[in-house]
Design a protein around this motif. Structure first.
Motif, PDB file in Angstrom:
ATOM      1  N   LEU A  20       0.833  -1.203   0.000  1.00 50.71           N
ATOM      2  CA  LEU A  20       0.000   0.000   0.000  1.00 50.71           C
ATOM      3  C   LEU A  20       0.872   1.260   0.000  1.00 50.71           C
ATOM      4  O   LEU A  20       0.544   2.254  -0.661  1.00 50.71           O
ATOM      5  N   VAL A  21       1.986   1.200   0.723  1.00 51.53           N
ATOM      6  CA  VAL A  21       2.919   2.341   0.718  1.00 51.53           C
ATOM      7  C   VAL A  21       3.489   2.528  -0.694  1.00 51.53           C
ATOM      8  O   VAL A  21       3.564   3.648  -1.204  1.00 51.53           O
ATOM      9  N   ARG A  22       3.832   1.417  -1.333  1.00 48.25           N
ATOM     10  CA  ARG A  22       4.345   1.490  -2.705  1.00 48.25           C
ATOM     11  C   ARG A  22       3.290   2.089  -3.632  1.00 48.25           C
ATOM     12  O   ARG A  22       3.572   2.929  -4.476  1.00 48.25           O
ATOM     13  N   TYR A  23       2.038   1.670  -3.456  1.00 44.39           N
ATOM     14  CA  TYR A  23       0.907   2.188  -4.241  1.00 44.39           C
ATOM     15  C   TYR A  23       0.811   3.711  -4.060  1.00 44.39           C
ATOM     16  O   TYR A  23       0.662   4.460  -5.024  1.00 44.39           O
ATOM     17  N   GLU A  24       0.945   4.153  -2.809  1.00 43.10           N
ATOM     18  CA  GLU A  24       0.821   5.592  -2.536  1.00 43.10           C
ATOM     19  C   GLU A  24       2.005   6.371  -3.115  1.00 43.10           C
ATOM     20  O   GLU A  24       1.842   7.524  -3.509  1.00 43.10           O
ATOM     21  N   LEU A  25       3.174   5.733  -3.162  1.00 49.72           N
ATOM     22  CA  LEU A  25       4.320   6.419  -3.779  1.00 49.72           C
ATOM     23  C   LEU A  25       4.097   6.575  -5.286  1.00 49.72           C
ATOM     24  O   LEU A  25       4.354   7.635  -5.853  1.00 49.72           O
ATOM     25  N   PHE A  26       3.567   5.539  -5.921  1.00 48.87           N
ATOM     26  CA  PHE A  26       3.190   5.639  -7.347  1.00 48.87           C
ATOM     27  C   PHE A  26       2.190   6.779  -7.523  1.00 48.87           C
ATOM     28  O   PHE A  26       2.263   7.555  -8.466  1.00 48.87           O
ATOM     29  N   ASN A  27       1.264   6.830  -6.574  1.00 56.36           N
ATOM     30  CA  ASN A  27       0.205   7.840  -6.612  1.00 56.36           C
ATOM     31  C   ASN A  27       0.800   9.247  -6.560  1.00 56.36           C
ATOM     32  O   ASN A  27       0.433  10.125  -7.346  1.00 56.36           O
ATOM     33  N   LEU A  28       1.762   9.442  -5.649  1.00 53.38           N
ATOM     34  CA  LEU A  28       2.392  10.759  -5.475  1.00 53.38           C
ATOM     35  C   LEU A  28       3.143  11.203  -6.732  1.00 53.38           C
ATOM     36  O   LEU A  28       3.025  12.344  -7.167  1.00 53.38           O
TER      37      LEU A  28
ATOM     38  N   LEU B 170      -2.403   5.571   7.192  1.00 55.53           N
ATOM     39  CA  LEU B 170      -1.014   5.367   7.626  1.00 55.53           C
ATOM     40  C   LEU B 170      -0.090   5.185   6.424  1.00 55.53           C
ATOM     41  O   LEU B 170       1.038   5.685   6.409  1.00 55.53           O
ATOM     42  N   ALA B 171      -0.576   4.479   5.408  1.00 58.98           N
ATOM     43  CA  ALA B 171       0.241   4.266   4.204  1.00 58.98           C
ATOM     44  C   ALA B 171       0.468   5.586   3.476  1.00 58.98           C
ATOM     45  O   ALA B 171       1.569   5.844   2.965  1.00 58.98           O
ATOM     46  N   LYS B 172      -0.571   6.414   3.433  1.00 60.47           N
ATOM     47  CA  LYS B 172      -0.423   7.712   2.769  1.00 60.47           C
ATOM     48  C   LYS B 172       0.603   8.559   3.507  1.00 60.47           C
ATOM     49  O   LYS B 172       1.468   9.190   2.894  1.00 60.47           O
ATOM     50  N   MET B 173       0.479   8.562   4.852  1.00 63.25           N
ATOM     51  CA  MET B 173       1.398   9.381   5.631  1.00 63.25           C
ATOM     52  C   MET B 173       2.833   8.864   5.458  1.00 63.25           C
ATOM     53  O   MET B 173       3.771   9.658   5.271  1.00 63.25           O
ATOM     54  N   THR B 174       2.999   7.562   5.484  1.00 62.34           N
ATOM     55  CA  THR B 174       4.339   6.982   5.327  1.00 62.34           C
ATOM     56  C   THR B 174       4.940   7.348   3.973  1.00 62.34           C
ATOM     57  O   THR B 174       6.105   7.759   3.885  1.00 62.34           O
ATOM     58  N   SER B 175       4.140   7.231   2.922  1.00 65.28           N
ATOM     59  CA  SER B 175       4.663   7.538   1.588  1.00 65.28           C
ATOM     60  C   SER B 175       5.001   9.023   1.473  1.00 65.28           C
ATOM     61  O   SER B 175       6.000   9.391   0.850  1.00 65.28           O
ATOM     62  N   GLN B 176       4.180   9.862   2.100  1.00 63.54           N
ATOM     63  CA  GLN B 176       4.455  11.306   2.079  1.00 63.54           C
ATOM     64  C   GLN B 176       5.760  11.611   2.800  1.00 63.54           C
ATOM     65  O   GLN B 176       6.553  12.447   2.358  1.00 63.54           O
ATOM     66  N   ILE B 177       5.972  10.919   3.931  1.00 58.66           N
ATOM     67  CA  ILE B 177       7.199  11.144   4.703  1.00 58.66           C
ATOM     68  C   ILE B 177       8.420  10.675   3.887  1.00 58.66           C
ATOM     69  O   ILE B 177       9.460  11.327   3.874  1.00 58.66           O
ATOM     70  N   ILE B 178       8.254   9.551   3.193  1.00 58.85           N
ATOM     71  CA  ILE B 178       9.361   9.053   2.353  1.00 58.85           C
ATOM     72  C   ILE B 178       9.674  10.085   1.260  1.00 58.85           C
ATOM     73  O   ILE B 178      10.822  10.437   1.016  1.00 58.85           O
ATOM     74  N   PHE B 179       8.603  10.573   0.623  1.00 59.61           N
ATOM     75  CA  PHE B 179       8.810  11.566  -0.433  1.00 59.61           C
ATOM     76  C   PHE B 179       9.463  12.827   0.135  1.00 59.61           C
ATOM     77  O   PHE B 179      10.376  13.392  -0.463  1.00 59.61           O
TER      78      PHE B 179
ATOM     79  N   PRO C 271      -0.292   2.174 -12.202  1.00 53.33           N
ATOM     80  CA  PRO C 271      -0.114   1.002 -13.063  1.00 53.33           C
ATOM     81  C   PRO C 271      -1.052  -0.125 -12.591  1.00 53.33           C
ATOM     82  O   PRO C 271      -1.197  -0.345 -11.388  1.00 53.33           O
ATOM     83  N   VAL C 272      -1.653  -0.799 -13.544  1.00 56.04           N
ATOM     84  CA  VAL C 272      -2.628  -1.846 -13.226  1.00 56.04           C
ATOM     85  C   VAL C 272      -1.996  -2.944 -12.362  1.00 56.04           C
ATOM     86  O   VAL C 272      -2.588  -3.430 -11.404  1.00 56.04           O
ATOM     87  N   ARG C 273      -0.771  -3.286 -12.706  1.00 53.58           N
ATOM     88  CA  ARG C 273      -0.060  -4.326 -11.940  1.00 53.58           C
ATOM     89  C   ARG C 273       0.057  -3.916 -10.464  1.00 53.58           C
ATOM     90  O   ARG C 273      -0.147  -4.741  -9.566  1.00 53.58           O
ATOM     91  N   ALA C 274       0.341  -2.614 -10.220  1.00 54.78           N
ATOM     92  CA  ALA C 274       0.492  -2.130  -8.838  1.00 54.78           C
ATOM     93  C   ALA C 274      -0.838  -2.216  -8.080  1.00 54.78           C
ATOM     94  O   ALA C 274      -0.856  -2.494  -6.879  1.00 54.78           O
ATOM     95  N   ILE C 275      -1.935  -1.985  -8.786  1.00 56.71           N
ATOM     96  CA  ILE C 275      -3.251  -2.079  -8.130  1.00 56.71           C
ATOM     97  C   ILE C 275      -3.477  -3.516  -7.651  1.00 56.71           C
ATOM     98  O   ILE C 275      -3.840  -3.753  -6.492  1.00 56.71           O
ATOM     99  N   ILE C 276      -3.224  -4.460  -8.534  1.00 54.99           N
ATOM    100  CA  ILE C 276      -3.470  -5.871  -8.185  1.00 54.99           C
ATOM    101  C   ILE C 276      -2.549  -6.295  -7.039  1.00 54.99           C
ATOM    102  O   ILE C 276      -2.995  -6.927  -6.063  1.00 54.99           O
ATOM    103  N   GLU C 277      -1.272  -5.926  -7.139  1.00 58.01           N
ATOM    104  CA  GLU C 277      -0.311  -6.355  -6.113  1.00 58.01           C
ATOM    105  C   GLU C 277      -0.630  -5.716  -4.758  1.00 58.01           C
ATOM    106  O   GLU C 277      -0.450  -6.345  -3.716  1.00 58.01           O
TER     107      GLU C 277
END
Lengths: 266, 293
Positions: free
Chosen positions: A20-28, A114-123, B81-87
Motif C-alpha cells: 500500500l505504501v508502494r501504491y501511494e508512492l506511485f500515486n504521489l 497510515l500508508a499515505k502518511m508513510t509515503s508522504q514522509i518518504i517523499f 499502473p494496473v499491476r500495482a493495483i493488483i499487487e
C-alpha cells in the motif's frame, strides 16, 4: 442489531501495508504538482531569490541572508508535498470513492491513512535530501551543528505530520477535488506569505497580519531558525506554542471530519 | 449467512428500502436481486455492508474480511499502473500469485497489466475488479451490476466466465442485475424489489410456477395471433410479446400444435425471469392496491 459480524483488522495483513505504501508512492509521483511544488519549486525559489532580491544585501551579511532564505524555503517541502499534495490527491480519490473501493478489499481507512502518511514522509525525506544536497553547497549556506540540523529536521517532520492531519481533515470534510484544492491552495499561499517565504519578511507585515503570522510556526522558522541551525541559544517557547496551536486546529479539523463522515456514510 | 428480520433505509424523507418480511440467505446460495431503477437494490446491499445508515434487525454472519464486493463503480487512482493495483490489493508480487495469473489468463487480461488504470477500456476496468474480487476467494460475494456499461458481446463473455468460475465453487453470491438473462444460469433464487418493498423472494423455479404456471409460450404480439391463444391463460408481458401460461403438458401440446399448424414462431420456457417478474409485479400491485406504472 444491524452489524457485519466482525470488522476487518487494521493490522497490516500479509504484508499488504508495504504494498500500500508502494501504491501511494506511485500515486504521489503520478501527479505532476507534488514533485513540482515539493521538489522543484523550493529549489527554483531559492536560486531565484538568492540571485535577485538578495543581491542588494551587503557581502558581509549575504551568506547569513542566503542561509536564512534556504531554511525558509525548506518549509515549502512539507507545505507543498504534504499539505497541498495530499489535500488535492485525497479529495480527488474521495470524489471517485477510491478509498471506499480499497476498504471493500479489506484495506481499512486507518491502514490507508497510515500508508499515505508513510509515503508522504518518504517523499519528503527524498525532497529534503535533494534540496539540502543542492542548496547547501551551491548557495554556500552556513554549515549547521549536528544538534541544530537535527532540530530543524525534526521540526520539518513534525510540521509534516500536522499538515497531513489538516489536509486529510479538509479533504475528508469536503470530498470534492475543486473546493478542497481551492482551500488548500489558499492556505498554502497564506502560510507562505505569513511565514515570509515569498521574499517579504513577516516582521514587516502590518500589525494585525503580523499577529496572525506570529501564531504560526513558519514565522519562527524563517526569522529565528538560523540561530538554531548554528547551535546558538534560542527560546523555543513561542515556536512550541505556535506548533501546539496548529496541531490542535489540525487535529480538530481531522477528528471532526471523521465524526461527520461516520454519520454520512458513502 | 445473511439474516434480515426487517430493514429500512431512508434518504431524508424518502424511504429507499422498507423490508418487513424475514429474508434468510444460506451458505452456498446464489441470489439475484432484481427490480426497476430506484427499487432499492443497491441501497439494500449498501445497508447490509454497513456503507449507509439503516434501521432494523439484519446481520451478515461473516467477518467483513471474508466478503467480496464488486460495486457498480469501481475506481482506482487514474495514474496507477494496473499491476500495482493488483499487487497492492492482494499484498504480493504477481509472480507469487498463481491463482491471479490463472484469472488474468482466464479473462484475457495479460496485455492490460502494463497499462495505467486510466488507459483501460470500460470492459477492462470491470475485469480488473472482477479478477481481484475472484482472486480473494471470499465465501460471500456481492456483485452490483457487474456488466453495466458494457456492450452485449462483452457482457455475455464476462457472464460466461463468471458462470464457469463459480461452477466449481461453493461461494454464496448476491448479484444485482438489470439483465435477466445474466441471472438465468448464475443464480438459483430471486429477490425482487419494487419501491423498496419486497415483491417476491424464492427459488427461481418456484416463483416461475407461482406466477407463470408450468411453462410459458411466447410469440410476437400480432393482433392476428390473438384468436389462436383464446382459451389459454394469457400472462402480462412486454409490449412486443404475447405470453401464454401452460398449466400442464396437455395445454402446452394443444397450444404449440395450433401455432405450428399456422406456421407461427414461438418460444417455450420454464424459467423466464423477465415474464415471471412482470407477473409477480402485477400480482403485487393488485394485492397492495398500487397503480400500474
Amino acid at each position: 442489531m444491524n452489524t457485519i459480524a466482525a470488522k476487518a483488522t487494521t493490522t497490516p495483513r500479509n504484508g499488504r501495508f508495504r504494498w500500500l505504501v508502494r501504491y501511494e508512492l506511485f500515486n504521489l509521483f503520478g501527479v505532476i504538482y507534488v514533485p513540482f511544488f515539493g521538489l522543484v519549486f523550493p529549489l527554483l525559489m531559492s536560486f531565484l531569490l538568492a540571485n535577485t532580491a538578495l543581491l542588494e544585501v551587503p557581502a558581509a551579511f549575504r551568506q547569513e541572508a542566503v542561509s536564512r532564505l534556504v531554511l525558509s524555503m525548506l518549509q515549502m517541502v512539507p507545505l507543498a508535498a504534504i499539505f497541498l499534495g495530499h489535500g488535492a490527491l485525497y479529495s480527488q480519490e474521495q470524489e471517485k470513492q477510491v478509498p471506499l473501493r480499497l476498504e471493500l478489499f479489506g484495506l481499512t481507512p486507518t491502514l490507508q491513512m497510515l500508508a499515505k502518511m508513510t509515503s508522504q514522509i518518504i517523499f519528503m525525506t527524498f525532497a529534503l535530501a535533494v534540496n539540502l544536497g543542492i542548496l547547501i553547497p551551491s548557495l554556500n549556506v552556513l554549515r549547521p551543528t549536528p544538534a541544530g540540523f537535527s532540530i530543524v529536521l525534526l521540526s520539518m517532520y513534525l510540521m509534516a505530520v500536522i499538515l497531513f492531519m489538516l489536509a486529510h481533515g479538509i479533504a475528508n470534510w469536503i470530498r470534492k477535488f475543486g473546493p478542497t484544492y481551492a482551500i488548500v491552495m489558499l492556505l498554502y499561499f497564506a502560510f507562505m506569505i505569513l511565514g515570509g517565504m515569498m521574499g517579504m519578511s513577516s516582521s514587516k507585515l502590518p500589525g494585525p497580519v503580523r499577529f496572525v503570522a506570529e501564531l504560526l510556526p513558519y514565522h519562527y522558522i524563517t526569522e529565528d531558525f538560523l540561530d538554531v541551525w548554528q547551535g546558538k541559544s534560542y527560546n523555543f517557547a513561542p515556536f512550541i506554542q505556535a506548533m501546539l496551536l496548529l496541531t490542535a486546529v489540525s487535529a480538530l479539523v481531522m477528528v471532526s471530519s471523521f465524526i461527520y463522515r461516520r454519520h454520512r456514510s458513502l | 449467512m445473511i439474516n434480515i428480520t426487517n430493514l429500512r433505509v431512508r434518504y431524508g424523507e424518502t424511504v429507499a428500502v422498507d423490508l418487513r418480511e424475514a429474508i434468510r440467505i444460506e451458505r452456498g446460495e446464489r441470489i439475484g436481486i432484481i427490480g426497476s431503477n430506484g427499487a432499492g437494490k443497491t441501497s439494500l446491499v449498501n445497508a447490509l455492508l454497513g456503507l449507509i445508515p439503516a434501521e432494523g434487525r439484519f446481520q451478515i454472519n461473516v467477518p467483513r474480511s471474508e466478503i467480496g464486493v464488486h460495486m457498480q463503480n469501481n475506481a482506482y487512482a487514474e495514474t496507477m499502473p494496473v499491476r500495482a493495483i493488483i499487487e497492492t490489493v492482494l499484498g504480493a508480487s504477481l509472480r507469487r500469485l498463481p491463482l491471479v495469473q490463472e484469472l488474468i489468463h482466464f479473462f484475457n487480461f495479460e496485455e492490460s497489466l502494463g497499462k495505467t488504470y486510466r488507459r483501460l477500456s470500460g470492459g477492462q476496468k470491470q475485469r480488473l475488479t472482477l479478477i481481484m474480487v475472484l482472486a480473494m476467494e471470499q465465501p460471500l460475494v456481492f456483485f452490483d451490476e457487474v456488466t453495466s456499461g458494457l456492450d452485449y458481446e462483452t457482457r455475455q463473455r464476462l457472464i460466461d466466465k463468471l458462470i464457469s468460475w463459480y461452477d466449481e465453487r461453493e461461494t454464496t453470491l448476491v448479484m444485482i442485475s438489470h439483465y435477466y438473462e445474466e441471472l438465468e444460469n448464475l443464480v438459483d433464487r430471486i429477490l425482487y424489489l419494487e419501491q423498496g418493498q419486497l415483491v417476491a423472494f424464492g427459488e427461481k423455479r418456484e416463483l416461475f410456477q407461482r406466477y407463470c404456471g408450468q411453462t410459458i409460450i411466447t410469440l410476437a404480439n400480432d393482433p392476428e395471433y390473438l384468436p389462436l391463444i383464446t382459451g389459454f391463460d394469457r400472462l402480462v408481458s412486454p409490449e412486443h410479446l404475447l405470453a401464454v401460461s401452460c398449466g400442464n403438458s396437455e395445454a402446452e401440446a394443444r397450444l404449440t400444435e395450433r401455432l405450428r399448424e399456422h406456421n407461427i414462431d414461438y418460444r417455450r420456457s420454464s424459467s423466464d425471469i423477465e415474464i415471471m417478474s412482470i407477473n409477480a409485479l402485477a400480482t403485487w400491485r393488485r394485492q397492495n392496491g398500487k397503480e400500474s406504472a
